[in-house]
Write a protein that holds these residues in place. Structure first.
Motif, PDB file in Angstrom:
ATOM      1  N   PHE A  14    -115.512   7.817 -25.330  1.00 35.85           N
ATOM      2  CA  PHE A  14    -116.120   7.355 -26.582  1.00 35.85           C
ATOM      3  C   PHE A  14    -116.168   8.512 -27.576  1.00 35.85           C
ATOM      4  N   SER A  15    -115.219   9.433 -27.411  1.00 33.05           N
ATOM      5  CA  SER A  15    -115.151  10.587 -28.303  1.00 33.05           C
ATOM      6  C   SER A  15    -114.030  10.393 -29.322  1.00 33.05           C
ATOM      7  N   PRO A  16    -114.015  11.140 -30.394  1.00 37.62           N
ATOM      8  CA  PRO A  16    -114.864  12.288 -30.694  1.00 37.62           C
ATOM      9  C   PRO A  16    -116.265  11.868 -31.129  1.00 37.62           C
ATOM     10  N   ILE A  17    -117.169  12.808 -30.995  1.00 38.39           N
ATOM     11  CA  ILE A  17    -118.563  12.619 -31.382  1.00 38.39           C
ATOM     12  C   ILE A  17    -118.881  13.662 -32.450  1.00 38.39           C
ATOM     13  N   ASN A  18    -119.578  13.259 -33.481  1.00 40.73           N
ATOM     14  CA  ASN A  18    -119.942  14.178 -34.558  1.00 40.73           C
ATOM     15  C   ASN A  18    -121.427  14.494 -34.512  1.00 40.73           C
ATOM     16  N   ILE A  19    -121.747  15.772 -34.631  1.00 42.06           N
ATOM     17  CA  ILE A  19    -123.141  16.220 -34.746  1.00 42.06           C
ATOM     18  C   ILE A  19    -123.281  16.834 -36.125  1.00 42.06           C
ATOM     19  N   LEU A  20    -124.158  16.260 -36.944  1.00 40.59           N
ATOM     20  CA  LEU A  20    -124.359  16.727 -38.314  1.00 40.59           C
ATOM     21  C   LEU A  20    -125.797  17.173 -38.495  1.00 40.59           C
ATOM     22  N   SER A  21    -125.981  18.310 -39.116  1.00 36.75           N
ATOM     23  CA  SER A  21    -127.325  18.806 -39.393  1.00 36.75           C
ATOM     24  C   SER A  21    -127.880  18.110 -40.623  1.00 36.75           C
ATOM     25  N   LYS A  22    -129.152  17.767 -40.566  1.00 35.07           N
ATOM     26  CA  LYS A  22    -129.829  17.194 -41.727  1.00 35.07           C
ATOM     27  C   LYS A  22    -130.422  18.297 -42.609  1.00 35.07           C
ATOM     28  N   ASP A  23    -130.449  19.544 -42.098  1.00 39.40           N
ATOM     29  CA  ASP A  23    -131.058  20.660 -42.820  1.00 39.40           C
ATOM     30  C   ASP A  23    -130.040  21.630 -43.417  1.00 39.40           C
ATOM     31  N   SER A  24    -128.775  21.531 -43.008  1.00 36.25           N
ATOM     32  CA  SER A  24    -127.758  22.463 -43.495  1.00 36.25           C
ATOM     33  C   SER A  24    -126.413  21.743 -43.548  1.00 36.25           C
ATOM     34  N   LYS A  25    -125.338  22.498 -43.711  1.00 40.50           N
ATOM     35  CA  LYS A  25    -124.001  21.916 -43.769  1.00 40.50           C
ATOM     36  C   LYS A  25    -123.309  21.920 -42.404  1.00 40.50           C
ATOM     37  N   TYR A  61    -130.865  16.664 -36.445  1.00 40.90           N
ATOM     38  CA  TYR A  61    -129.433  16.409 -36.345  1.00 40.90           C
ATOM     39  C   TYR A  61    -129.180  14.912 -36.233  1.00 40.90           C
ATOM     40  N   GLU A  62    -128.021  14.506 -36.724  1.00 40.75           N
ATOM     41  CA  GLU A  62    -127.569  13.125 -36.549  1.00 40.75           C
ATOM     42  C   GLU A  62    -126.371  13.147 -35.609  1.00 40.75           C
ATOM     43  N   VAL A  63    -126.377  12.255 -34.612  1.00 41.35           N
ATOM     44  CA  VAL A  63    -125.273  12.145 -33.659  1.00 41.35           C
ATOM     45  C   VAL A  63    -124.556  10.840 -33.959  1.00 41.35           C
ATOM     46  N   ARG A  64    -123.250  10.957 -34.253  1.00 42.95           N
ATOM     47  CA  ARG A  64    -122.440   9.773 -34.561  1.00 42.95           C
ATOM     48  C   ARG A  64    -121.360   9.599 -33.503  1.00 42.95           C
ATOM     49  N   PHE A  65    -121.365   8.444 -32.867  1.00 44.31           N
ATOM     50  CA  PHE A  65    -120.357   8.117 -31.869  1.00 44.31           C
ATOM     51  C   PHE A  65    -119.236   7.331 -32.541  1.00 44.31           C
ATOM     52  N   THR A  66    -117.992   7.581 -32.143  1.00 42.71           N
ATOM     53  CA  THR A  66    -116.872   6.822 -32.684  1.00 42.71           C
ATOM     54  C   THR A  66    -116.495   5.651 -31.782  1.00 42.71           C
ATOM     55  N   GLY A  67    -117.078   5.594 -30.605  1.00 43.77           N
ATOM     56  CA  GLY A  67    -116.840   4.485 -29.685  1.00 43.77           C
ATOM     57  C   GLY A  67    -118.166   3.900 -29.237  1.00 43.77           C
ATOM     58  N   THR A  68    -118.102   2.956 -28.321  1.00 46.86           N
ATOM     59  CA  THR A  68    -119.307   2.315 -27.797  1.00 46.86           C
ATOM     60  C   THR A  68    -120.071   3.299 -26.917  1.00 46.86           C
ATOM     61  N   GLN A  69    -121.346   3.504 -27.252  1.00 47.92           N
ATOM     62  CA  GLN A  69    -122.163   4.434 -26.479  1.00 47.92           C
ATOM     63  C   GLN A  69    -122.334   3.929 -25.052  1.00 47.92           C
ATOM     64  N   PRO A  70    -122.456   4.837 -24.094  1.00 48.07           N
ATOM     65  CA  PRO A  70    -122.756   4.439 -22.724  1.00 48.07           C
ATOM     66  C   PRO A  70    -124.139   3.793 -22.641  1.00 48.07           C
ATOM     67  N   SER A  71    -124.334   3.007 -21.613  1.00 48.74           N
ATOM     68  CA  SER A  71    -125.648   2.384 -21.415  1.00 48.74           C
ATOM     69  C   SER A  71    -126.681   3.403 -20.974  1.00 48.74           C
ATOM     70  N   LYS A  72    -126.232   4.454 -20.269  1.00 49.17           N
ATOM     71  CA  LYS A  72    -127.158   5.466 -19.773  1.00 49.17           C
ATOM     72  C   LYS A  72    -126.640   6.850 -20.166  1.00 49.17           C
ATOM     73  N   MET A  73    -127.429   7.555 -20.972  1.00 45.80           N
ATOM     74  CA  MET A  73    -127.068   8.903 -21.429  1.00 45.80           C
ATOM     75  C   MET A  73    -128.153   9.883 -21.024  1.00 45.80           C
ATOM     76  N   ARG A  74    -127.758  11.136 -20.826  1.00 51.51           N
ATOM     77  CA  ARG A  74    -128.718  12.200 -20.531  1.00 51.51           C
ATOM     78  C   ARG A  74    -128.544  13.295 -21.579  1.00 51.51           C
ATOM     79  N   TYR A  75    -129.643  13.691 -22.219  1.00 49.43           N
ATOM     80  CA  TYR A  75    -129.649  14.753 -23.222  1.00 49.43           C
ATOM     81  C   TYR A  75    -130.472  15.911 -22.679  1.00 49.43           C
ATOM     82  N   THR A  76    -129.958  17.114 -22.781  1.00 51.61           N
ATOM     83  CA  THR A  76    -130.702  18.283 -22.299  1.00 51.61           C
ATOM     84  C   THR A  76    -130.600  19.409 -23.320  1.00 51.61           C
ATOM     85  N   ILE A  77    -131.654  20.207 -23.394  1.00 51.38           N
ATOM     86  CA  ILE A  77    -131.640  21.445 -24.176  1.00 51.38           C
ATOM     87  C   ILE A  77    -131.618  22.573 -23.160  1.00 51.38           C
ATOM     88  N   GLU A  78    -130.524  23.303 -23.121  1.00 52.55           N
ATOM     89  CA  GLU A  78    -130.387  24.428 -22.189  1.00 52.55           C
ATOM     90  C   GLU A  78    -130.929  25.696 -22.842  1.00 52.55           C
TER      91      GLU A  78
END
Length: 127
Positions: A14-25, A61-78
């Motif tokens: 479901f890529s590419p995926i775009n991550i856009l900042s709402k505070d910068s460019k 940040y805004e995350v934009r998917f170009t395909g159908t998102q998975p039903s189950k996603m995991r997000y982590t901050i390392e």
């Protein structure tokens, strides 16, 4: 980092995926890792749907998917400092599906709808 936890996480992309900042460019376009498995002399055509990205914490940040998102996603901050570092993610869930959000395996209560502003009230960050 975020990744699909669906059963088809290696054979559906479901890529590419775009991550856009709402505070910068800041704008980052992410793709899946390269296929590294071999069947004889050929690639296996399997790619793990995992997307690491370097981003600044304490930002929106805004995350934009170009395909159908998975039903189950995991997000982590390392490497983030607990109670100090946070992210405000805006994810377009334009499909008619129900999504549950979990933080540390605990269900986050759904946010309410603000009828005066005609929008959802953001989920408040937790420690």
């Amino acid at each position: 980092m975020f990744e699909s936890e669906d059963d088809d996480k290696e054979d559906r992309t479901f890529s590419p995926i775009n991550i856009l900042s709402k505070d910068s460019k800041f704008n980052s376009t992410l793709n899946s890792f390269m296929d590294h498995l071999r069947i004889g002399h050929y690639t296996s055509q399997l790619r793990l749907s995992r997307f690491p990205s370097l981003i600044e914490t304490n930002k929106k940040y805004e995350v934009r998917f170009t395909g159908t998102q998975p039903s189950k996603m995991r997000y982590t901050i390392e490497g983030g400092e607990p109670g100090v570092d946070w992210l405000h993610l805006i994810i377009d869930f334009s499909q008619s599906r129900l999504f549950n959000i979990y933080a540390n395996d605990v269900l986050v209560k759904a946010n309410d709808f603000d009828s005066t502003g005609k929008e959802m009230i953001p989920i408040q960050k937790t420690k």
